[in-house]
Design an enzyme around this catalytic site. Structure first.
Site, PDB file in Angstrom:
ATOM      1  N   GLY A  12      -0.176  -2.021  -3.066  1.00 38.62           N
ATOM      2  CA  GLY A  12       1.099  -1.315  -3.279  1.00 38.62           C
ATOM      3  C   GLY A  12       0.908   0.184  -3.355  1.00 38.62           C
ATOM      4  CB  ALA A  13      -1.672   2.336  -1.932  1.00 41.29           C
ATOM      5  NE  ARG A  15       8.259   1.005  -2.949  1.00 39.85           N
ATOM      6  CZ  ARG A  15       8.950   0.434  -3.937  1.00 39.85           C
ATOM      7  NH1 ARG A  15       9.407   1.173  -4.931  1.00 39.85           N
ATOM      8  NH2 ARG A  15       9.205  -0.859  -3.920  1.00 39.85           N
ATOM      9  CG  ASN A  77      -0.029  -0.445  -8.352  1.00 45.33           C
ATOM     10  OD1 ASN A  77       0.377   0.053  -9.403  1.00 45.33           O
ATOM     11  ND2 ASN A  77       0.645  -0.347  -7.216  1.00 45.33           N
ATOM     12  CB  SER A 129       4.132  -4.918 -18.333  1.00 45.84           C
ATOM     13  OG  SER A 129       5.327  -4.525 -18.985  1.00 45.84           O
ATOM     14  CE1 TYR A 142       7.495  -6.473 -13.936  1.00 45.99           C
ATOM     15  CE2 TYR A 142       7.660  -6.196 -16.310  1.00 45.99           C
ATOM     16  CZ  TYR A 142       7.134  -5.801 -15.097  1.00 45.99           C
ATOM     17  OH  TYR A 142       6.247  -4.750 -15.038  1.00 45.99           O
ATOM     18  CB  ALA A 144       7.682 -15.704 -17.679  1.00 49.52           C
ATOM     19  CE  LYS A 146       3.519  -6.517 -14.572  1.00 48.39           C
ATOM     20  NZ  LYS A 146       2.514  -6.336 -13.485  1.00 48.39           N
TER      21      LYS A 146
END
Ligand SMILES: NC(=O)c1ccc[n+]([C@@H]2O[C@H](COP(=O)([O-])OP(=O)(O)OC[C@H]3O[C@@H](n4cnc5c(N)ncnc54)[C@H](OP(=O)(O)O)[C@@H]3O)[C@@H](O)[C@H]2O)c1
Length: 233
Positions: A12-13, A15, A77, A129, A142, A144, A146
């Site tokens: 995910g580089a 942004r 990421n 997170s 989200y 669950a 994470k």
């Protein structure tokens, strides 16, 4: 773990935090940085090696591991957030959260563990997170995912200790990227978060508390559940 001279891969580089990671790794003297993205044409950083990679696509993950056999630092990421309550939210979106954060991260670690082992051990950094440790109304999907990614981080650390791979989990709160664009709350500077994380990796930290929210959330864990959730009182 020394980042100078390392070969890193960031998911995910294109942004957000991923773009900051790729930039900061080059600034710290990484020999090579693979900047990967679902839409590689969106990677606009000079000096990186661009690879197409959707972490939920097993063939793409396998191809990336073949193409990047020199990696010794893996930054997991990539992430999404779909505001889904668990009771009433869209089940497909809740599955997508788990497909991305849990199965996508697991798939990356399984593919790259032999690469890292062959290159001396290296390091894996998983972006978790504060929602790995507590949830908020409306964020059940989200949170669950994470939390599952946090547990995966703990297991991967144990399972890869024998090959000398450092597995670090990063806990962080609201940070100023597209992911938090709709939220009018105080946010971290993503460049500062990335600096804290990379400092932590260089100190061989297993758990990186990247901001005050992470520190406060950890401090609250041993307390009574009601004290953590004012919504319940
Ligand atoms: N920002 C925050 O407040 C915050 C707080 C705690 C944790 N985090 C975590 O930090 C990480 C980075 O978040 P961010 O704030 O930088 O988010 P962001 O700005 O929304 O960027 C997310 C990145 O992940 C990529 N991505 C999503 N699904 C992917 C997939 N299946 N395969 C490959 N790439 C994928 C996106 O690619 P596309 O451009 O193709 O969508 C984008 O590059 C995430 O794991 C997130 O959960 C963020």
């Amino acid at each position: 773990m020394k980042l100078s001279g390392s070969t890193a891969l960031v998911t995910g580089a294109n942004r957000g935090l991923g773009r900051h990671f790729a930039t900061a790794l080059l600034e710290r003297g990484a020999k090579k940085v693979y900047a990967t993205a679902r839409r590689p044409e969106q990677v606009d950083l000079p000096g990186v090696e661009v690879l197409p990679l959707d972490i939920t696509d097993p063939d793409a993950v396998a191809a990336a591991a073949r193409a990047a056999g020199d990696v010794d630092v893996l930054i997991n990421n990539a992430g999404i957030t779909t505001p889904q309550p668990l009771m009433t939210g869209d089940l497909g979106e809740i599955r997508r959260e788990l497909d991305t954060h849990f199965f996508g991260t697991l798939s990356m670690i399984r593919a790259f563990a032999p690469v890292l082992g062959g290159n001396g051990g290296g390091a894996i950094v998983n972006l978790l997170s504060v929602l790995s440790w507590r949830t908020f109304p409306g964020s059940g999907g989200y949170a669950a995912a994470k939390a599952a990614q946090w547990s995966l981080t703990e297991s991967a650390r144990l399972e890869l200790a024998g090959q000398g791979t450092l597995v670090a989990g990063v806990i962080l709160g609201a940070t100023d990227t597209d992911m938090m664009a709709g939220w009018d709350v105080p946010k971290n500077d993503p460049a500062e978060v990335v600096r804290t994380v990379l400092d932590g990796v260089e100190q061989d930290l297993l758990e990186i508390l990247a901001d005050d929210a992470a520190v406060a959330t950890k401090a609250g864990l041993p307390g009574d559940v009601r004290a953590r959730y004012p919504e319940l009182s």
